[in-house]
Design an enzyme around this catalytic site. Structure first.
Site, mmCIF file in Angstrom:
data_model
loop_
_atom_site.group_PDB
_atom_site.id
_atom_site.type_symbol
_atom_site.label_atom_id
_atom_site.label_comp_id
_atom_site.label_asym_id
_atom_site.label_seq_id
_atom_site.Cartn_x
_atom_site.Cartn_y
_atom_site.Cartn_z
ATOM 1 N N GLU A 185 0.820 -1.207 0.000
ATOM 2 C CA GLU A 185 0.000 0.000 0.000
ATOM 3 C C GLU A 185 0.856 1.260 0.000
ATOM 4 O OE1 GLU A 185 -2.254 -3.178 2.407
ATOM 5 O OE2 GLU A 185 -0.180 -2.585 2.049
ATOM 6 N N CYS A 202 -2.371 -2.773 7.238
ATOM 7 C CA CYS A 202 -1.825 -2.764 8.591
ATOM 8 C C CYS A 202 -1.852 -1.325 9.105
ATOM 9 C CB CYS A 202 -0.398 -3.318 8.573
ATOM 10 S SG CYS A 202 0.804 -2.182 7.837
ATOM 11 N N CYS A 255 0.174 1.139 6.887
ATOM 12 C CA CYS A 255 -0.455 1.449 5.601
ATOM 13 C C CYS A 255 -1.723 2.276 5.776
ATOM 14 C CB CYS A 255 -0.740 0.160 4.839
ATOM 15 S SG CYS A 255 0.785 -0.741 4.460
#
Length: 160
Positions: free
Chosen positions: A59, A87, A90
């Site tokens: 990402e 996560c 990101c």
């Protein structure tokens, strides 16, 4: 097929390309694309291992590519498509980039099931500083905020 499916399938295809037998040569099995006005403006895949960079998540790589392509650090109106739920790193990058929307395929428990610690990180961030596993200390220094004041006083500063 609607556009969400199309772009999400591209993110999964990028993840699959990196999930090769014998180990992921660049990083992990994750892919992402950033889309604005119906066009892909950035793509990324996990490159943590190859780049020796723990922030080189799919990402983040897609956001970096999109920002370079657009010549802007904000991606207002863009959608981030990710093969797995972002996560905390990101997710924060998406907020900083002003991403308008995130669409993902695999929930984070799927990544946790194969050894990625996203759930642990989400739990850790919810704890007070003193309860976290990584010691974090606030050490006040005289005039530590001088750079902040100087930046704010500059009429040409760029807020991000």
């Amino acid at each position: 097929m609607n556009s969400d499916h199309f772009f999400l399938q591209r993110a999964v295809a990028l993840a699959m390309r990196n999930a090769v037998p014998g180990g992921c040569p660049e990083g992990g099995p994750f892919g992402a694309v950033v889309v604005r006005n119906g066009s892909i403006i950035g793509e990324g895949w996990n490159q943590v291992v190859a780049s020796h960079d723990p922030t080189a998540h799919a990402e983040v790589q897609a956001i970096r590519a999109a920002c370079r392509a657009q010549g802007d650090h904000h991606l207002s109106g863009a959608t981030l498509y990710a093969s797995s739920e972002p996560c905390p790193l990101c997710l924060a990058a998406a907020y900083w980039a002003r991403i308008a929307r995130i669409v993902f395929a695999n929930p984070r428990h799927e990544a946790a099931a194969i050894g990625f610690c996203d759930d642990d990180l989400y739990r850790e961030l919810a704890l007070p500083l003193a309860a976290r596993g990584l010691p974090i200390e606030h050490l006040p220094l005289p005039d530590a905020n001088a750079p902040l004041r100087r930046w704010l006083d500059d009429p040409q500063h760029t807020l991000y």
